[in-house]
Write a protein that holds these residues in place. Structure first.
Motif, mmCIF file in Angstrom:
data_model
loop_
_atom_site.group_PDB
_atom_site.id
_atom_site.type_symbol
_atom_site.label_atom_id
_atom_site.label_comp_id
_atom_site.label_asym_id
_atom_site.label_seq_id
_atom_site.Cartn_x
_atom_site.Cartn_y
_atom_site.Cartn_z
ATOM 1 N N UNK A 522 19.278 35.493 38.574
ATOM 2 C CA UNK A 522 18.207 35.970 37.709
ATOM 3 C C UNK A 522 18.212 35.312 36.335
ATOM 4 N N UNK A 523 19.381 35.008 35.796
ATOM 5 C CA UNK A 523 19.437 34.414 34.462
ATOM 6 C C UNK A 523 18.761 33.052 34.450
ATOM 7 N N UNK A 524 18.997 32.265 35.464
ATOM 8 C CA UNK A 524 18.403 30.932 35.545
ATOM 9 C C UNK A 524 16.883 31.027 35.594
ATOM 10 N N UNK A 525 16.372 31.976 36.358
ATOM 11 C CA UNK A 525 14.924 32.147 36.456
ATOM 12 C C UNK A 525 14.339 32.625 35.137
ATOM 13 N N UNK A 526 15.038 33.524 34.450
ATOM 14 C CA UNK A 526 14.540 34.026 33.166
ATOM 15 C C UNK A 526 14.475 32.903 32.125
ATOM 16 N N UNK A 527 15.497 32.050 32.103
ATOM 17 C CA UNK A 527 15.507 30.933 31.155
ATOM 18 C C UNK A 527 14.348 29.976 31.450
#
Length: 564
Positions: A522-527
């Motif tokens: 999820x962090x990669x997608x949010x960035x």
């Protein structure tokens, strides 16, 4: 309609019927009808039943179940006002409906705007009590005001020190004796809902007003102890239909604030709280502005923790706003939060059921811990957990031999009540190993009590949700620090749990008799979303191209670890 909206599963329905459905009694046919069929080994057991006199006639189990189709159980209810007449009308309507479903409320009245020491506080709190009684009777229930003190000020002598030392929870500030519960027992036997004013006897036997939380905490412990004494003093099937089990199954806190606000949901309420592992963390992450918008949230959280420590393990507490009284009915039927806390965060953010008035469900719960050293695992307990959960025999040599080569970490719930075993699987063509969920297991005795959700949320925080602010947790893992990675697992195509997996996964791929599931980091997608702004993400990003084929080539080749 309220029951239909609750959308109970088959397990929810069975659980409800187990608690509130008719309890069948053993029926022994008259000895005269069967005397010719008895063998010599049956005579010794049949004769005592034949000569036992019937002191009073009792209805057959079938007749009793028709006359009283549900078994009445109790709930402790805090009505935390003040409420307008319209609001109180809505609350009491819900409580009356709960009584029809078998859950009889023992209500304690509180008025947050009536400060202790105010002039005429006693008459004012009695007036509030009578308002609740009047509203209940307006909806067809029978209610009885209890304005005398039924608890005694101060912790219960002798035993409280040992109890506090054993579970680390301070004892209630009030206590009750078996005889003090006579007004409540009398009301319940008469088919009336007791409505209690928050008074207690002090050391001089004076009736004084105390905090309603202290009254409820004292009652929670006292009613459980009284019910245990009742059961020890009578047979298993005596007076089943004539009496009410005093053991409270639910704690309901009805207020104007709603549930406990969560930093992970931008101030919206927590959906499900594991008190055993989350209680200190909630205090640490409670934002200062919430002390004004939710002034009693933490005190009610403490109340739930104290009460559930004495109530049965299957019990739960719910903190709900007066604006959503129908949630009480759904909680009774399903004993689950309005929205599952283990659903993906994006789904929760866009879910219309998640509002400032969404109730918070609280459970005693289990401690959650992350183990990263394979040698620290108790293999006997782990094997028992896996075999009981999957109902298959584990090939221990093959299973633990594979873990010796691929083990990453395991998340444990309680004393091996549940476990999520994660491995690192080498994959040609990828820069890093696959984060693979090898086993996800919960003991049958803990399925339906929130352990599954507690375990999955912890798994999210340690894997594909790692690095996000709301993934900070107190389970001894990485504490939310780091970069998440995609979580991959497989399941048989005919596995009944797949519906649950579909709801929580980002996507799936079916191949033969297997289904491959995955959750994106999820962090990669949010960035990436933040970098692109309004342009958004494409259906397949560059780093995602070809990954399914690579995952499948590895995951579907992992050997089974069950004996054939």
């Amino acid at each position: 309609m309220s029951i239909l909206k609750a959308n109970p599963s088959l397990r929810d329905t069975r659980s409800y019927l187990a608690s509130f459905g008719p309890r069948p009694q053993r029926h022994t046919p008259p000895a005269s009808q069967n005397s010719s069929l008895l063998s010599s080994s049956d005579v010794t057991t049949a004769l005592p039943q034949q000569i036992t006199p019937a002191l009073e006639p009792k209805p057959s189990p079938i007749v009793a179940s028709i006359l009283n189709p549900v078994v009445r159980r109790t709930a402790l209810v805090k009505v935390q006002g003040p409420f307008t007449d319209v609001q109180l009308d809505s609350i009491t309507k819900g409580l009356v409906y709960l009584e029809k479903l078998g859950l009889v409320s023992v209500i304690v009245v509180e008025n947050d705007e009536l400060h202790r020491g105010d002039q005429d506080e006693r008459s004012s709190i009695i007036e509030e009590t009578m308002r609740v009684v009047t509203c209940l009777e307006k909806h067809g229930a029978r209610a009885r005001p209890v304005v005398g003190a039924i608890v005694r000020l101060g912790p219960k002598p002798d035993s409280d020190i040992a109890i506090a030392a054993s579970n680390g929870i301070p004892p209630p500030e009030a206590h009750t004796l078996y005889s003090d519960l006579i007004p409540i027992r009398s009301a319940l036997r008469a088919g009336e809902i007791p409505v209690i004013s928050p008074f207690a006897l002090d050391s001089f036997c004076r009736s004084i007003r105390i905090d309603a939380n202290d009254v409820i905490a004292g009652l929670a412990r006292g009613m459980v102890e009284a019910a245990a004494e009742d059961h020890s003093g009578r047979g298993e099937h005596d007076a089943v239909y004539e009496d009410v089990d005093l053991t409270p199954l639910r704690l309901m806190i009805i207020n104007r604030e709603g549930g406990v606000p969560s930093y992970a949901r931008s101030g919206y309420p927590h959906l499900l709280i594991n008190l055993e592992s989350e209680y200190p963390h909630i205090h640490e992450t409670f934002h200062p502005p919430w002390h004004h918008s939710h002034p009693t949230a933490l005190s009610n959280l403490s109340l739930a923790r104290t009460c559930l420590a004495h109530m049965p393990p299957t019990s739960s507490a719910v903190m709900v706003s007066h604006r959503s009284p129908s949630s009480l009915i759904a909680n009774l039927i399903t004993n689950k939060p309005a929205v599952s806390s283990s659903l993906p965060h994006a789904l929760l953010q866009g879910n219309r059921k998640l509002t400032p008035n969404t109730p918070t469900l609280l459970r005693r719960g289990l401690p959650i811990q992350v183990i990263r050293n394979l040698a620290d695992i108790d293999r006997v307990k782990m094997t028992t957990l896996l075999e009981d959960s999957f109902r298959r025999t584990l090939d221990q040599e093959a299973f633990y031999g594979r873990l010796e080569k691929t083990f990453d970490y395991v998340i444990l719930a309680g004393d091996y009540a549940g476990a999520a075993i994660v491995t690192k699987e080498d994959c040609p063509g990828l820069d890093a190993p696959i984060t693979y969920l090898d086993k996800f297991a919960v003991l049958p005795s803990h399925q339906g009590d929130g352990t599954v959700d507690f375990l999955w949320v912890a798994l999210h925080d340690e894997s594909y949700g790692l690095g996000l602010p709301f993934s900070v947790n107190p389970n001894g893992g990485k504490g939310g620090k780091g970069d998440g990675r995609e979580l991959v697992w497989r399941s048989r195509a005919d596995n009944p749990v797949n519906k649950w997996y579909f709801e929580r996964s980002t996507g799936h791929l079916k191949q033969g008799s297997w289904i491959l599931f995955w959750c994106d980091a999820e962090k990669r997608l949010e960035i990436e979303k933040g970098r692109r702004g309004h342009s958004g993400l494409s259906h397949v990003e560059d780093w995602e191209a070809g990954r399914l084929e690579k995952w499948a080539s590895v995951v579907f080749q992992i050997p089974g670890t069950w004996q054939k």
